[in-house]
Scaffold this motif. Structure first.
Motif: not given
Length: 820
Positions: A769-772, A702-707, A785-789, A695-700
């Motif tokens: 975001i649901t991911a494997k 892109g960076s979480v998905v890319h990571d 995750l905390r650092s990039i969000t 669970s992230v905010q809209e602003s983060s």
């Protein structure tokens, strides 16, 4: 707070490690709160008999605030760090009201939002205190706007900061409710406060007086939107915002707080505790605005499959059947008077915290919800269905304790000497000779405390095998104390894994294990349980086992063939002469018995020697096949996704009485190993893959998905709006128009409040975001995750399945395993 109430004679300081409630060595070393601490004090301080004799009715008649007489306050100081979120959760569960302390420089931080949402689930009335306004860069006005944007409520500004010369040092606060300025002397202990009325302020500091008037108008306007009684008071005073009496404003604020479960109105106060500014008015606000235990909604209970309020049930109004103590018959609790069984229920309490004290032993903190609990009472635990006696009853004052004979409802009691009670257990005290209360009283349970899932893992290893038993006992103590820690045994690596809410959480747990419990163990990285798979099929391998086992000759044969497992139902039915197929740990074992006539019952076993039967042979073959799959031919990891076919020919592989069960197992194991060795060149590594929900905010986003997709070798399955966020943040932020929130201008800040729109844009909706992702990449992911969000991202994960590695990842993992 403790100093001004007369509880202590000195003011503690976090930087010096001299605070009362942060008493653990780890807390004083780090300057943070790690575990919640309970303390009881009186505000205002105990007064003379004449003032003490005043009642709440007298206060109402004289138009005095509630803070005119002394009240008992049970304070719980909770941590602010995200890793100790469970410590906050279990304290929130038993609170009647809360003060949310905000940093005037940092504003509303990520963890504040999370705790605010948690408090909303329990419907706790809250007031906000903007602290640290003495620091460089502090902005009260900006923080007030953030309260509206991020916490989804209207900040009712009850105090504004008073800066020297308009933008100098913080010298006091302006009380919007009573229209006066409070000035603290520089460098003092904060006990001397000089008050200035509005007319005096207009002479000495006209700019501050004008701001105070603006704040008063905004406060009355805001209350008029939420409280009809305030509209009437406003009209009675000829629509003069400044003429409304302070007591009317306090009563209106109190009504809004107690009646609105969503806390849409947030009374906001200002100060700087380091400079001792604004603490006494905040204590007055706690007494004047927050509810007493009697004013809170009836605690929810479940009993006999029925949900109802505790007091409703105790008064006999819930219609729950209760056995009468005199007769064995059940009697419905009438609406006029409770049954005898209910009358004998002396007290009901909820255990919310367990602490292992080095001197006093195990301490169980409990909030008493009804009745009075006496020392030496017999407590019945409705969760565990056990009874325990309380030899000692304490009231805690942080690390100090005072013995009590009895403690009444609304207070926090500490029991010494309970062996079984855990966090979230409901404890009953029942009068009479019976050890246990009658049905269904023995099923009465208060609303439990939910434990969030752990997201950070570490291995725990004893220094030697002899220390293992002691380590397990210490871990059991640690888990009873902190249920947000989990201990699991990894079957693959044999490691004991300790999981918690974050890196700091596990670091503190290690300190407790080694330092306090004296466990001889160390914590390190977790080992991933890899698997091995084959990519090609083998030819049939035949092995005859012929050896003596324990002085007895054993001889048996077996044929084996291995191939990659195809998850297809049709493939299972291809083997025509297969008598048995079993799937174990991701592998499949198929057994064939050529020349075997499939007869039912005893006739089938007539084809074997007397000491063997079809079931015995089948089980022996499966055991042998699985034994061979326990270690791969190339990397020595357990095998996965392998289809083994074992053929036991009755004419060629059965040798009469010489064929024993152990010989059959050994032959099956040797044949399977030989088949695996043949295809060892094509072996590949597999790794556990996790189902991860972030669970992230809209602003983060892109960076979480890319990571996830590039750096961690995972793949995103889906993106969607976070349905789990309470009352959907987007709706809340639509309701709060930040541009309409009153906030005083900050020194050196922008003159206009146009920044409101940008603030609102940052408080955007949550996305899921649901991911494997491979488990190896999720070890320590929380910190990243905390650092990039910006500290706002959270995740949960569960094991999905094993997947074959790419050749590049396989090389990297093997190099790491070999220590290259």
């Amino acid at each position: 707070m403790l100093y001004y109430s007369g509880f202590t004679r000195r003011i503690g300081d976090v930087d010096d490690g001299s605070t009362v409630t942060d008493f653990l060595p780890a807390e004083r070393a780090r300057g943070i709160t790690i575990q919640s601490a309970a303390i009881t004090f009186h505000w205002p301080p105990q007064q003379e008999e004449s003032a003490a004799s005043l009642t709440s009715e007298d206060l109402e008649a004289k138009g005095l605030p509630r803070s005119a007489i002394s009240h008992t306050i049970n304070l719980i100081d909770t941590p602010g760090h995200a890793d100790f979120t469970f410590e906050v959760l279990r304290s929130l569960r038993i609170l009647d009201g809360a003060v949310c302390i905000l940093d005037g420089v940092a504003g509303v931080e990520a963890q504040t939002e999370q705790v605010w949402r948690q408090a909303s689930t329990y419907g706790i009335p809250r007031i906000a205190f903007v602290n640290k306004l003495d620091r460089e860069g502090a902005a009260f006005g900006r923080t007030v706007k953030e309260i509206g944007a991020r916490l989804g409520g209207w900040p009712a500004v009850c105090q504004i900061p008073w800066f020297e010369g308009g933008d100098g040092r913080l010298q006091g606060v302006g009380d919007v409710v009573s229209l006066q300025g409070m000035l603290w002397e520089l460098g003092g202990d904060g006990k001397k406060v000089s008050l200035s009325r509005l007319d005096a302020l207009e002479q000495s500091d006209s700019q501050f007086a004008a701001e105070l008037k603006k704040a008063r108008i905004a406060l009355v306007e805001l209350l008029s939107e939420h409280d009809d009684a305030m509209v009437e008071s406003f009209l009675e005073h000829d629509e003069d915002h400044l003429a409304v009496k302070p007591i009317e404003i306090l009563e209106s604020l109190r009504r809004c707080l107690l009646q609105d479960a969503e806390n849409k109105l947030i009374p906001t106060f200002a100060g700087a505790s380091f400079k001792n500014i604004g603490v006494q008015p905040l204590l007055d606000a706690v007494v004047n605005l927050l509810p007493s235990p009697l004013e809170r909604p009836d605690p929810e209970i479940s009993i006999g499959g029925v949900r109802c309020g505790l007091n409703e049930f105790l008064e006999g109004k819930a219609g729950v059947e209760v056995s009468s103590s005199k007769k064995g018959k059940k009697a419905v609790a009438s609406r006029s008077k409770p049954t005898t069984a209910l009358q004998k229920l002396e007290a009901c309490a909820l255990a919310f915290k367990v602490v292992s004290d080095p001197k006093r032993g195990v301490l169980v903190y409990a909030r008493i919800y009804s009745g009075t609990l006496h020392r030496n009472a017999l407590l019945f635990n409705t969760n565990l269905q056990v009874s325990e006696r309380v030899p000692r009853l304490l009231k805690m004052y942080a690390s100090d304790a005072v013995e009590q004979e009895s403690i009444s409802a609304g207070h926090i009691a500490v029991f010494v000497g309970l062996k079984y009670a855990r966090t979230g257990d409901t404890l009953l005290s029942y009068a009479g000779n019976k050890q246990n209360p009658p049905e269904p009283l023995n099923t009465l349970q208060l609303r439990p405390i939910n434990v969030p899932p752990p997201v950070f893992f570490s291995g725990v290893e004893p220094h030697s095998l002899s220390e293992e038993k002691n380590l397990q006992a210490c871990l059991a103590l640690l888990l009873r104390e902190d249920p947000s820690l989990r201990v699991t045994l990894d079957e693959d690596s044999g490691q004991t894994l300790l999981s918690g809410m974050g890196e700091l959480h596990l670091e503190i747990a290690r300190d407790r294990l080694v330092g306090d419990f004296k466990a001889k163990a160390s914590m390190g990285n977790i080992e991933i349980g890899y698997r091995e798979c084959i990519t090609s099929a083998s030819a049939t391998a035949t092995k005859i086992f012929d050896k003596e086992i324990a002085g007895r000759k054993g001889k048996a044969g077996c044929e084996a063939a291995v191939q990659p497992l195809i998850e297809d139902e049709e493939a299972q039915s291809t083997a025509e002469d297969a008598i048995f197929t079993q799937n174990v740990d991701g592998n499949r074992v198929t057994i064939k018995l050529p020349n075997f006539e499939d007869k039912k019952g005893k006739d089938a076993d007539d084809q074997f020697p007397s000491h063997l039967s079809l079931d015995i042979i089948r089980n022996s073959l499966v055991a042998g096949g699985l034994a061979a799959l326990a270690r791969g031919p190339k990397y020595q990891f357990p095998l996965h996704s392998v289809d083994v076919t074992l053929t036991f020919n009755l004419e060629e592989h059965l040798f009469g009485n010489e064929t024993t069960t152990s010989a059959i197992s050994a032959a099956a194991r040797l044949a399977t190993q030989a088949a695996l060795k043949e295809v060892s060149a094509s072996s590949a590594l597999m790794e556990p893959v996790m189902n991860v929900t972030i669970s992230v905010q809209e602003s983060s986003l892109g960076s979480v998905v890319h990571d996830i997709s590039s750096s961690r070798g995972g793949h995103v399955v889906s993106l969607d709006d976070d349905a789990s966020s309470p009352s959907t943040t987007s709706e809340e932020s639509d309701a709060i128009d930040v541009s309409k929130i009153y906030a005083p201008r900050d020194p050196f800040g922008p003159a206009s409040s146009s920044e409101g729109a940008s603030l609102l844009a940052t408080a955007n909706q949550s996305r899921t975001i649901t991911a494997k992702v491979p488990l190896k990449e999720m070890v320590g992911y929380l910190k990243h995750l905390r650092s990039i969000t910006g500290g706002r991202g959270t995740f949960v994960m569960s094991v999905d399945r094993f997947e074959k590695m790419s050749s590049q990842r396989e090389k990297a993992v093997l190099a790491e395993l070999r220590g290259i």
